[in-house]
Scaffold this motif. Sequence first.
Motif, PDB file in Angstrom:
ATOM      1  N   ASN A  36      -8.012 -11.840  -2.378  1.00  7.93           N
ATOM      2  CA  ASN A  36      -9.215 -11.096  -2.766  1.00  7.93           C
ATOM      3  C   ASN A  36     -10.070 -11.984  -3.672  1.00  7.93           C
ATOM      4  O   ASN A  36     -10.045 -11.854  -4.882  1.00  7.93           O
ATOM      5  CB  ASN A  36      -8.794  -9.801  -3.462  1.00  7.93           C
TER       6      ASN A  36
ATOM      7  N   PRO B 297      -8.998  -2.808   0.442  1.00  8.24           N
ATOM      8  CA  PRO B 297      -7.955  -3.255  -0.474  1.00  8.24           C
ATOM      9  C   PRO B 297      -6.561  -2.953   0.077  1.00  8.24           C
ATOM     10  O   PRO B 297      -6.413  -2.178   1.028  1.00  8.24           O
ATOM     11  CB  PRO B 297      -8.220  -2.441  -1.740  1.00  8.24           C
ATOM     12  N   THR B 298      -5.566  -3.556  -0.501  1.00 11.75           N
ATOM     13  CA  THR B 298      -4.178  -3.235  -0.166  1.00 11.75           C
ATOM     14  C   THR B 298      -3.512  -2.686  -1.431  1.00 11.75           C
ATOM     15  O   THR B 298      -4.189  -2.508  -2.444  1.00 11.75           O
ATOM     16  CB  THR B 298      -3.402  -4.486   0.291  1.00 11.75           C
ATOM     17  N   ASP B 299      -2.223  -2.461  -1.366  1.00 15.88           N
ATOM     18  CA  ASP B 299      -1.539  -1.975  -2.564  1.00 15.88           C
ATOM     19  C   ASP B 299      -1.479  -3.046  -3.660  1.00 15.88           C
ATOM     20  O   ASP B 299      -1.205  -2.754  -4.811  1.00 15.88           O
ATOM     21  CB  ASP B 299      -0.138  -1.448  -2.217  1.00 15.88           C
ATOM     22  N   ASP B 300      -1.754  -4.295  -3.296  1.00 11.93           N
ATOM     23  CA  ASP B 300      -1.805  -5.379  -4.278  1.00 11.93           C
ATOM     24  C   ASP B 300      -3.279  -5.735  -4.511  1.00 11.93           C
ATOM     25  O   ASP B 300      -3.955  -6.184  -3.591  1.00 11.93           O
ATOM     26  CB  ASP B 300      -1.034  -6.581  -3.716  1.00 11.93           C
ATOM     27  N   PRO B 301      -3.785  -5.551  -5.748  1.00  8.19           N
ATOM     28  CA  PRO B 301      -5.221  -5.771  -5.973  1.00  8.19           C
ATOM     29  C   PRO B 301      -5.681  -7.207  -5.732  1.00  8.19           C
ATOM     30  O   PRO B 301      -6.873  -7.445  -5.545  1.00  8.19           O
ATOM     31  CB  PRO B 301      -5.425  -5.385  -7.452  1.00  8.19           C
TER      32      PRO B 301
ATOM     33  N   SER C 279      -6.589  -8.511  -0.035  1.00  3.42           N
ATOM     34  CA  SER C 279      -7.334  -7.569   0.797  1.00  3.42           C
ATOM     35  C   SER C 279      -6.834  -7.678   2.227  1.00  3.42           C
ATOM     36  O   SER C 279      -6.226  -8.677   2.609  1.00  3.42           O
ATOM     37  CB  SER C 279      -8.829  -7.899   0.801  1.00  3.42           C
ATOM     38  N   ARG C 280      -7.142  -6.623   2.992  1.00  4.14           N
ATOM     39  CA  ARG C 280      -6.765  -6.663   4.396  1.00  4.14           C
ATOM     40  C   ARG C 280      -8.018  -6.617   5.265  1.00  4.14           C
ATOM     41  O   ARG C 280      -8.906  -5.810   5.053  1.00  4.14           O
ATOM     42  CB  ARG C 280      -5.873  -5.482   4.754  1.00  4.14           C
TER      43      ARG C 280
END
Lengths: 558, 181
Positions: free
Chosen positions: B33, B59-63, B66-67
């Motif tokens: 990201n 976003p993903t669960d990890d800031p 990104s997906r």
Amino acid sequence: MESLKAEGVTNVFGIPGGANLPMYDAVVDADFRHVQTRHEQGAGHAAEGYAKASGRVGVAFATSGPGATNLITAIADAMLDSVPTVFITGQVKTELIGTDGFQEADILGATLPFVKHSFQVTDARQIPEYVHEAFHVASTGRPGPVLLDVPSDLFRADIEYEARTEPVELPGYKPSTEGNIKQIRIAAKALANARRPVFYTGGGVVNANASEELRELVASDQFPVTSTLMGLGAFPASSDRWLGMLGMHGTFTANMAMDRADLIVAIGARFDDRITGKLDEFAPHAKIIHIDIDPAEISKNVGAHIPIVGDVKQVLPKLTREYRALQTDSGRMEAWWSQLRTWMQEHPLFYEPGAGGEVKPQLMVETLRKVTGGEAIVASDVGQHQMWAAQYYGFDKPRRWINSGGLGTMGFGLPAAIGAKVACPEELVTCISGDGSLIMNVQEFATCVDENVPVKVFLMNNGYMGMVRQWQQLFWDRRYSAVQMGSSPDWVKLAEAFGATGLRVEDAADLEDTMRAAIEADGPALVDIRVTQEENVYPMIAPGTPAREMVEAPGLVR
Amino acid sequence: MEAGTPDLVKLEDLRVPGQLSGRKHILSILVENKPGVLARVAGLFSRRGFNIDTLAVGPTDDPSISRITLTLDGAVHPIDQVTKQLHKLVNVLKIRDMEPEDTVAREMALFKVSAAVENRAEIIQFADIFRAKIVDVARRTMTIEVTGSADKIEAFERMIRPHGLVEMVRTGEIAIARGHE
């Protein structure tokens, strides 16, 4: 500066300006040598020449805006030829970014298609980390250019440099280097069964410093070798296994060998259109073993039957070992070699000798080889002179041939020669150029003189942009359009005006002595050699045609 | 000795695997990201002449990650070459070419339809059949939210278009691998 020092940087090329003033203040006390070029494009190509000659990362500095945009051609050139380079540009200060401030250009955005990777510094504390990551990315895997853009206020920030102890780890960047051993075994077994194999080697062998490993592999059996323009020198041109260069202006034998081969071993090469000619008809009988560090090159243009992703320096010794462990029969290649030898005898490189003192351009390259013992570093520009240099110099060692192959940048030669000479001060560094190319970065003679970089330029002056003229003659019905170079400048006076030695050759009888005089002269020298005006480069595979329709030099008697 | 002892590889047996799969592919790409990452991905596609059918970024669960989910046509583009080029971007962490039978893929679309009073019942009925939701009603229009596969959204569009489609917005597909027993 501490980060650059930690990366072992000893030489940098560049030009200061408003946005990188803070960095240039640090240059005053730096431990490395800074070579002040006269144009940022020159700095960029010099960094490339430095990298190509030495294998170390070339570094260039430029300021924001026009300084940075002037680097773009060199960045694109480094991308296409996989040259390990780091470009550090100044940017307007953080608060001005996005406001069209004075000398602001979005260099990061502008260079996205041409960089292996790039970094926009947004916090001064990132600088050391990004510098180390930039050198890591530039020099590992398939090498390439990395850009680091630093706003001027962040250059000024006072940060503590902490020496790095951990190796650089980038989660999204892990080149595979070893090569899959199962694939290598299959390759060895296929090679052992090939009756008409050809080794097709490229710039990747030079980049990987795998020349010795290639020579070992080839010594395992009666393997014939050709190479791309970029790969010249990785395998010795004086070897009896050498077929000559491949491609549009390669030898008849090398191109026909590919056309008839049953197995092609591509090593650090990428099946460029200048190699394949008409793609649909390229090497119709051949199976392909493709060894490359960049997985995206495999099966990009030509499908690979046996792909091997890895560093050729690691893969080739394994392939040699696997091959030598097999029961093989060298005799299986006898018929192939008899065919290859027939081609070599009947279709050599050929030109009509000059008459009445006429200096043939090919003779000029042969004479340079003679006076330098084939030992010089030869930088070249782009065009006919480049092809003749590639055909006739006969490179026996890697990193002696420095040219712009992928992008084909006219104006590359002189600054690249400067970079090579800075990298290898003990070597004789020459530049073979043309009158169309040399003038494109002619200002760098000032760099040669003022920075005491004694390169020797041999100008193949035919009064034309010769390669374009050749195409207009052959494919556009000889309607010459904007290719005449006229009579300006007077090159001897120009060299002298810069403070270099200027010499001229108009008669073939003077060629050798004048070349020697230029080499022996103190400091940089230029020899303006008046060569045949409308000579064409042969043989030639016309664009869009298959190799077997190669056109040979008129007058070649079989 | 005849060249080609039994354990050697016969050249005539060697094949190049096919390049074109001939079907739609959903690539699920994890990227760092960081600023400019989307520009790098988009630039790569335009530069290499790869056509993106749909693109969704989130976003993903990890800031810090990104997906990017994108779909493209494997009949036109060699997917292998696309993924290999993407992998060369330093900010690209992971690429998954989602297997169709092993993937749940969904897209959302919003349809604004002209809806005079006399048509409303029929539009509501369509919405029910497609398990769509009416999310806005005005004097002359209704806005309907549809979620499902791209096929379902296209089917709904065909049904509703004759009533007068004022505007349509689609998100592009997102996808997740099915859980295993």
